[in-house]
Design a protein around this motif. Structure first.
Motif, PDB file in Angstrom:
ATOM      1  N   ARG A 121       0.831  -1.213   0.000  1.00 39.64           N
ATOM      2  CA  ARG A 121       0.000   0.000   0.000  1.00 39.64           C
ATOM      3  C   ARG A 121       0.864   1.261   0.000  1.00 39.64           C
ATOM      4  O   ARG A 121       0.483   2.275  -0.581  1.00 39.64           O
ATOM      5  N   ILE A 124       1.845   1.922  -3.614  1.00 42.00           N
ATOM      6  CA  ILE A 124       0.723   2.490  -4.380  1.00 42.00           C
ATOM      7  C   ILE A 124       0.528   3.952  -4.008  1.00 42.00           C
ATOM      8  O   ILE A 124       0.331   4.810  -4.883  1.00 42.00           O
ATOM      9  N   ASP A 125       0.599   4.251  -2.714  1.00 47.61           N
ATOM     10  CA  ASP A 125       0.463   5.643  -2.265  1.00 47.61           C
ATOM     11  C   ASP A 125       1.572   6.507  -2.849  1.00 47.61           C
ATOM     12  O   ASP A 125       1.336   7.641  -3.288  1.00 47.61           O
ATOM     13  N   MET A 127       3.204   6.003  -5.639  1.00 48.74           N
ATOM     14  CA  MET A 127       2.964   6.180  -7.067  1.00 48.74           C
ATOM     15  C   MET A 127       1.941   7.285  -7.311  1.00 48.74           C
ATOM     16  O   MET A 127       2.114   8.138  -8.194  1.00 48.74           O
ATOM     17  N   GLN A 128       0.876   7.287  -6.528  1.00 43.63           N
ATOM     18  CA  GLN A 128      -0.136   8.330  -6.662  1.00 43.63           C
ATOM     19  C   GLN A 128       0.445   9.697  -6.327  1.00 43.63           C
ATOM     20  O   GLN A 128       0.120  10.706  -6.962  1.00 43.63           O
ATOM     21  N   TYR A 129       1.333   9.722  -5.333  1.00 48.23           N
ATOM     22  CA  TYR A 129       1.963  10.991  -4.949  1.00 48.23           C
ATOM     23  C   TYR A 129       2.825  11.531  -6.090  1.00 48.23           C
ATOM     24  O   TYR A 129       2.773  12.727  -6.405  1.00 48.23           O
ATOM     25  N   ILE A 131       2.561  10.966  -9.293  1.00 49.05           N
ATOM     26  CA  ILE A 131       1.707  11.438 -10.386  1.00 49.05           C
ATOM     27  C   ILE A 131       1.169  12.839 -10.086  1.00 49.05           C
ATOM     28  O   ILE A 131       1.108  13.704 -10.965  1.00 49.05           O
ATOM     29  N   GLY A 132       0.801  13.070  -8.840  1.00 51.53           N
ATOM     30  CA  GLY A 132       0.229  14.359  -8.462  1.00 51.53           C
ATOM     31  C   GLY A 132       1.242  15.461  -8.265  1.00 51.53           C
ATOM     32  O   GLY A 132       0.870  16.638  -8.186  1.00 51.53           O
ATOM     33  N   ARG A 170       7.906   8.507  -1.648  1.00 51.39           N
ATOM     34  CA  ARG A 170       7.101   9.599  -2.209  1.00 51.39           C
ATOM     35  C   ARG A 170       8.044  10.697  -2.686  1.00 51.39           C
ATOM     36  O   ARG A 170       8.628  11.415  -1.894  1.00 51.39           O
TER      37      ARG A 170
END
Length: 292
Positions: A121, A124-125, A127-129, A131-132, A170
């Motif tokens: 997890r 995944i977190d 990766m989302q960070y 991208i943003g 991140r």
């Protein structure tokens, strides 16, 4: 180089990433040999093992395996021996070593490293960070980053951030542009900031290739005056000036820099992870670190 490449069959119960990484690392030590990989992933039944053996029979070659289920390992070994094909399980020596050190038997279940746990997890977190927060996005909210990468255009900031995310880090990246003020979020950040630097001649070639991709069909040297706005971006003198400015900026803020000219993304990411893990290495008299 050998005239005939060696066909390597890679057999895995999971995604095959472990096997591919081992072959990539070990194969690089044999520059005069050529290898062709045939990947057999998610092999979890004897029927699938049979398909692998049929493939080996069609293209004979040594087999590297990471199978953990005993019945599948035995079936693969038996089938290969019948064909006179060498087979090696890359996990055996390490598993036996850990069994000896722990005094316990390995569970030997497939894909044991791919578990949807807290580490999964976190990746995944991360990766989302990334991208943003890519390329200066949301630069006012960088306080949650584990690391921030800065550098001029085309210094591998984005691919390095994505590789770091796959390691659960991140990472945000902020482009350095002359005459453009640094975002407040970067100046207020108290974590690890790393500058990515590169040889100016290499950067010019990378940028020229990028421009040619953006405007296909015409080489840069043949472009008309309508493309003059792109010339400073690839002008050798301007690029060198840009890099000197960026290096001085990093030195002024005490940000260590990594020269990525001859480094892969993986090597750059490893150096950054080392900086995060060992805070005293973040600053070394404002000089370039991890260049070797």
């Amino acid at each position: 180089m050998n005239s005939k490449p060696i066909v390597l069959h890679l057999v895995s119960e999971a995604t095959g990433q472990t096997l591919e990484a081992v072959v990539r690392a070990c194969g690089a030590q044999f520059p005069e040999s050529s290898f062709v990989q045939r990947s057999w992933n998610l092999v979890r039944s004897q029927i699938q093992v049979g398909r692998v053996l049929a493939g080996v029979a069609a293209e004979p070659g040594p087999v590297l395996s990471s199978l953990t289920t005993p019945v599948l390992r035995d079936a693969l070994r038996t089938g290969c021996h019948r064909m006179g094909v060498h087979v090696e399980n890359i996990l055996d020596s390490t598993i036996y070593f850990l069994e000896r050190e722990t005094g316990r038997r390995a569970e030997r279940h497939p894909g044991g490293q791919y578990v949807m746990d807290d580490e999964y997890r976190r990746r995944i977190d991360a990766m989302q960070y990334v991208i943003g927060h890519d390329d200066g996005q949301r630069a006012k909210s960088l306080e949650d980053a584990d690391v921030i990468l800065v550098g001029v255009s085309r210094t591998s900031k984005t691919p390095t951030c994505f590789y770091l995310a796959n390691r659960g880090v991140r990472a945000a990246n902020v482009p350095l542009v002359q005459d453009v003020p640094l975002p407040a979020g970067l100046l207020e950040y108290r974590g690890t900031v790393v500058g990515l630097m590169i040889d100016p001649h290499t950067l010019v070639e990378i940028r020229r290739s990028r421009v040619d991709m953006m405007l296909p069909g015409r080489k840069f040297a043949r472009r008309r005056i309508s493309d003059e706005s792109m010339r400073p971006y690839v002008d050798p003198m301007r690029v060198e000036e840009e890099l000197v400015w960026a290096r001085r900026l990093c030195a002024r803020h005490g940000w260590p820099v990594i020269d990525v000219t001859h480094r892969s993304v993986e090597e750059t990411a490893a150096a950054i992870i080392d900086m995060i893990a060992h805070p005293p290495l973040r600053r070394m008299n404002n000089t370039t670190v991890a260049e070797k």
